[in-house]
Design a protein around this motif. Structure first.
Motif, PDB file in Angstrom:
ATOM      1  N   ASN A  30      18.272  34.450  27.427  1.00  0.00           N
ATOM      2  CA  ASN A  30      17.538  33.721  26.383  1.00  0.00           C
ATOM      3  C   ASN A  30      16.216  33.145  26.896  1.00  0.00           C
ATOM      4  OD1 ASN A  30      19.163  34.276  24.239  1.00  0.00           O
ATOM      5  ND2 ASN A  30      20.237  32.322  24.219  1.00  0.00           N
ATOM      6  N   ILE A  31      15.559  33.877  27.803  1.00  0.00           N
ATOM      7  CA  ILE A  31      14.242  33.482  28.285  1.00  0.00           C
ATOM      8  C   ILE A  31      13.200  34.136  27.386  1.00  0.00           C
ATOM      9  CG2 ILE A  31      12.602  33.633  30.198  1.00  0.00           C
ATOM     10  CD1 ILE A  31      15.060  33.795  32.088  1.00  0.00           C
ATOM     11  N   LYS A  32      12.400  33.308  26.738  1.00  0.00           N
ATOM     12  CA  LYS A  32      11.381  33.808  25.808  1.00  0.00           C
ATOM     13  C   LYS A  32      10.313  34.597  26.555  1.00  0.00           C
ATOM     14  CE  LYS A  32       7.694  32.006  22.810  1.00  0.00           C
ATOM     15  NZ  LYS A  32       6.605  32.448  23.710  1.00  0.00           N
ATOM     16  N   ARG A  33       9.881  35.703  25.973  1.00  0.00           N
ATOM     17  CA  ARG A  33       8.782  36.471  26.555  1.00  0.00           C
ATOM     18  C   ARG A  33       7.486  35.679  26.385  1.00  0.00           C
ATOM     19  NH1 ARG A  33       8.334  42.288  27.285  1.00  0.00           N
ATOM     20  NH2 ARG A  33       6.161  42.891  27.622  1.00  0.00           N
ATOM     21  N   PRO A  34       6.686  35.526  27.452  1.00  0.00           N
ATOM     22  CA  PRO A  34       5.424  34.781  27.325  1.00  0.00           C
ATOM     23  C   PRO A  34       4.505  35.401  26.266  1.00  0.00           C
ATOM     24  CG  PRO A  34       5.982  35.108  29.634  1.00  0.00           C
ATOM     25  CD  PRO A  34       6.947  35.949  28.840  1.00  0.00           C
ATOM     26  N   ASP A  35       3.562  34.601  25.784  1.00  0.00           N
ATOM     27  CA  ASP A  35       2.637  35.080  24.753  1.00  0.00           C
ATOM     28  C   ASP A  35       1.805  36.255  25.255  1.00  0.00           C
ATOM     29  OD1 ASP A  35       3.069  32.832  22.725  1.00  0.00           O
ATOM     30  OD2 ASP A  35       2.548  31.722  24.526  1.00  0.00           O
ATOM     31  N   VAL A  36       1.437  36.203  26.530  1.00  0.00           N
ATOM     32  CA  VAL A  36       0.656  37.283  27.150  1.00  0.00           C
ATOM     33  C   VAL A  36       1.346  37.692  28.443  1.00  0.00           C
ATOM     34  CG1 VAL A  36      -1.552  37.974  28.168  1.00  0.00           C
ATOM     35  CG2 VAL A  36      -1.519  36.441  26.184  1.00  0.00           C
ATOM     36  N   VAL A  37       1.613  38.982  28.585  1.00  0.00           N
ATOM     37  CA  VAL A  37       2.131  39.544  29.831  1.00  0.00           C
ATOM     38  C   VAL A  37       1.141  40.607  30.277  1.00  0.00           C
ATOM     39  CG1 VAL A  37       3.998  40.823  30.926  1.00  0.00           C
ATOM     40  CG2 VAL A  37       4.535  39.108  29.177  1.00  0.00           C
ATOM     41  N   GLU A  38       0.551  40.412  31.453  1.00  0.00           N
ATOM     42  CA  GLU A  38      -0.535  41.289  31.895  1.00  0.00           C
ATOM     43  C   GLU A  38      -0.224  41.876  33.270  1.00  0.00           C
ATOM     44  OE1 GLU A  38      -3.100  43.147  30.828  1.00  0.00           O
ATOM     45  OE2 GLU A  38      -4.620  41.582  30.552  1.00  0.00           O
ATOM     46  N   PRO A  39      -0.158  43.207  33.384  1.00  0.00           N
ATOM     47  CA  PRO A  39       0.014  43.801  34.716  1.00  0.00           C
ATOM     48  C   PRO A  39      -1.253  43.654  35.544  1.00  0.00           C
ATOM     49  CG  PRO A  39      -0.275  45.514  33.060  1.00  0.00           C
ATOM     50  CD  PRO A  39      -0.182  44.219  32.314  1.00  0.00           C
ATOM     51  N   ALA A  40      -1.090  43.504  36.836  1.00  0.00           N
ATOM     52  CA  ALA A  40      -2.240  43.309  37.728  1.00  0.00           C
ATOM     53  C   ALA A  40      -3.202  44.489  37.674  1.00  0.00           C
ATOM     54  CB  ALA A  40      -1.741  43.094  39.151  1.00  0.00           C
ATOM     55  N   THR A  41      -2.677  45.687  37.489  1.00  0.00           N
ATOM     56  CA  THR A  41      -3.531  46.877  37.488  1.00  0.00           C
ATOM     57  C   THR A  41      -4.464  46.942  36.281  1.00  0.00           C
ATOM     58  OG1 THR A  41      -1.643  48.055  36.506  1.00  0.00           O
ATOM     59  CG2 THR A  41      -1.996  48.330  38.872  1.00  0.00           C
ATOM     60  N   ALA A  42      -4.274  46.077  35.295  1.00  0.00           N
ATOM     61  CA  ALA A  42      -5.108  46.110  34.085  1.00  0.00           C
ATOM     62  C   ALA A  42      -6.352  45.239  34.209  1.00  0.00           C
ATOM     63  CB  ALA A  42      -4.288  45.675  32.875  1.00  0.00           C
ATOM     64  N   CYS A  43      -6.520  44.527  35.326  1.00  0.00           N
ATOM     65  CA  CYS A  43      -7.601  43.537  35.414  1.00  0.00           C
ATOM     66  C   CYS A  43      -8.496  43.724  36.642  1.00  0.00           C
ATOM     67  CB  CYS A  43      -7.003  42.124  35.415  1.00  0.00           C
ATOM     68  SG  CYS A  43      -6.142  41.703  33.896  1.00  0.00           S
ATOM     69  N   ILE A  44      -8.665  44.946  37.062  1.00  0.00           N
ATOM     70  CA  ILE A  44      -9.474  45.217  38.258  1.00  0.00           C
ATOM     71  C   ILE A  44     -10.902  44.685  38.088  1.00  0.00           C
ATOM     72  CG2 ILE A  44     -10.383  46.998  39.782  1.00  0.00           C
ATOM     73  CD1 ILE A  44      -7.327  46.569  39.951  1.00  0.00           C
ATOM     74  N   ASP A  45     -11.480  44.877  36.916  1.00  0.00           N
ATOM     75  CA  ASP A  45     -12.855  44.408  36.681  1.00  0.00           C
ATOM     76  C   ASP A  45     -12.968  42.898  36.842  1.00  0.00           C
ATOM     77  OD1 ASP A  45     -13.646  46.987  36.203  1.00  0.00           O
ATOM     78  OD2 ASP A  45     -13.647  46.808  34.015  1.00  0.00           O
ATOM     79  N   GLU A  46     -11.957  42.156  36.405  1.00  0.00           N
ATOM     80  CA  GLU A  46     -11.979  40.696  36.535  1.00  0.00           C
ATOM     81  C   GLU A  46     -11.979  40.287  38.013  1.00  0.00           C
ATOM     82  OE1 GLU A  46     -11.264  41.268  32.396  1.00  0.00           O
ATOM     83  OE2 GLU A  46     -10.240  42.178  34.103  1.00  0.00           O
ATOM     84  N   TYR A  47     -11.155  40.962  38.819  1.00  0.00           N
ATOM     85  CA  TYR A  47     -11.101  40.613  40.243  1.00  0.00           C
ATOM     86  C   TYR A  47     -12.456  40.882  40.913  1.00  0.00           C
ATOM     87  CZ  TYR A  47      -6.225  41.600  38.959  1.00  0.00           C
ATOM     88  OH  TYR A  47      -5.013  41.675  38.321  1.00  0.00           O
TER      89      TYR A  47
END
Length: 484
Positions: free
Chosen positions: A113-130
């Motif tokens: 019964n752990i609620k899924r967070p509003d946003v779940v983001e894999p690390a591989t999706a944010c290379i440009d941000e890093y």
């Protein structure tokens, strides 16, 4: 509401930056293997925090990362990538491993019964941000390029050690003996923001960058994902206590160097789940997963209750005996709630008093043990069952123990068992050995009518049987019949 802030080492009143929205970030799993129940203790407590904030009237935006690249087997930028290790173990691609264990993680969360967070983001999706963050750190002198890698220069921070009063000289290189020192580092505690060279050359996932083809370090991921979805300030950052150093320490250093101001106001760390032999891990002893609990016949929510019975800032010792005790407590609790009848008027004053006591427990640094005690206060309260059931349903929005649903299921199961027992006790015997289901059903219907004191209906059925040529004789705990 007061929570213990690991950054200041004291309990503080919780005041969000913006009263309209609480920004919450929780470190997610590295999806190279199943989560063990020790990992999941942290997620249970973070779930309680999020749900209680909503219960208390806050809007919450919760973001969680999925680490699918960059987390090495040592937090000191050493060893093999955990994802690559998992791929080799199972002879699959890294992305196949990531998808399988991400799905498995959220399946375990659902069972608990752990609620899924509003946003779940894999690390591989944010290379440009890093890359954007690292470029600025390079330009402002907080990062340097050496030996093919980009490092964060910890000596540029006014205060690097946030969560503990570490003595820099006492921190061994690589946090363990026998680790070869990285000669590229200017300071022993500097950490990698971007790898193009590492101790191994078979890294599966690589991207172009201003510093060459490579991949991000683990620590930069959470900063990039948080800023992408929550902006430049953060209310609460959560994680297991083992993340405090170096992971969260490094997050703060790189984020505040990049932003030029304080990044996160409150840090919440959940202590370990231990076994009698020490900290639970994937590499020692029996690998305890939610699936293993189910295989052994345990309801995952009994484990959730087991976690709630202890404060999140205390180490919790797991044993099968301790879990069995939680099962007994859980089943007794469900039984007491099942005995309540939805009768009587809703008493608003009594409901408000019970709710206030529950809130006071969780306002006290998320004291889930006292919140569970508040359930028993409801059951003992001098008020109507309707009020009690309403309060329990309200509390369970936070506790997530399925109290009302499990109680309803128990009532239904008990009723069926009682009916089955009654049917077994009442024998329908054919004196001639004949089988006739229609006749047997009519005889049982007559029995039920007599139990309900509907004697007119019982007589009507007996007359109908007689008209069909059936002679009926009542006997103790049954009836005999024959054709005449």
């Amino acid at each position: 509401m007061k929570i213990y802030n690991s950054a200041t080492r004291q309990r503080e009143e919780f005041v969000p930056n913006n009263p309209d929205i609480v920004k919450m970030y929780t470190c997610g799993p590295t999806v190279y293997h199943f989560a063990h129940i020790g990992n999941l203790r942290s997620y249970i407590m973070e779930d309680i925090l999020e749900k209680y904030l909503r219960f208390a009237g806050y809007n919450v935006k919760r973001v969680m990362n999925i680490t699918d690249v960059g987390h090495l087997t040592s937090d000191a930028d050493e060893g093999e990538d955990k994802m690559l290790k998992g791929a080799k173990r199972e002879n699959k691609t890294v992305m196949d491993i990531a998808k399988f264990y991400t799905d498995a993680f959220f399946s375990d969360c659902e069972k608990l019964n752990i609620k899924r967070p509003d946003v779940v983001e894999p690390a591989t999706a944010c290379i440009d941000e890093y890359i954007k963050i690292i470029e600025k750190l390079m330009n402002t002198g907080y990062a340097y390029f050496a030996g093919g890698n980009v490092y964060f220069d910890t000596s540029k921070m006014e205060k690097y050690y946030i969560f503990n009063d570490f003595n820099a000289e006492d921190l061994a290189e690589g946090v363990r003996e026998g680790v070869e020192a990285d000669s590229n580092k200017r300071n022993k505690n500097d950490f990698v923001l971007w790898f193009t060279k590492s101790k191994f050359e078979d890294q599966a996932l690589k991207w172009d960058s201003p510093w060459g083809v490579g991949y991000p370090g683990w620590h930069i991921e959470c900063s990039g994902i948080s800023m992408k979805h929550l902006g430049e300030d953060l209310d609460i950052h959560c994680g297991g206590i083992d993340n405090a150093f170096p992971h969260h320490t490094n997050e703060i250093a790189q984020s505040e160097a990049y932003l030029g101001h304080k990044w996160c106001n409150y840090w919440m760390h959940v202590l370990h789940l231990n076994t009698n032999s020490g900290k639970m891990s994937k590499s020692s002893g029996e690998f305890l997963t939610v699936s293993l609990l189910e295989e052994k016949g345990y309801d995952p929510l009994a484990y959730r209750l087991f976690c709630l019975q202890s404060h999140y800032r205390k180490s919790l010792v797991f044993s099968w005996e301790n879990l069995d005790n939680a099962v007994v407590t859980y089943n007794k609790l469900i039984g007491k709630i099942a005995a309540l009848k939805n009768e009587g008027e809703m008493e608003e004053a009594a409901f408000a008093a019970l709710r206030e006591k529950f809130s006071a427990a969780l306002d006290n640094d998320l004291n889930t043990s006292l919140a569970v005690t508040a359930i028993y206060d409801v059951l003992k309260a001098k008020t109507t069952d309707a009020t009690k059931l309403a309060a329990l349903a309200e509390f369970d929005k936070v506790l997530g123990l399925d109290l009302i649903e499990k109680a309803a299921a128990k009532r239904e199961a008990d009723a069926k068992a009682k009916a089955a027992a009654a049917n077994v006790a009442f024998a329908v015997i054919s004196e001639d050995g004949e089988e006739d289901k229609a006749v047997e059903e009519m005889i049982l219907a007559r029995r039920d009518a007599k139990k309900a004191k509907n004697f007119a209906e019982a007589d009507r059925i007996r007359d109908e049987l007689k008209a069909m040529g059936i002679e009926l004789t009542d006997i103790p705990n049954g009836a005999k019949w024959k054709r005449v």
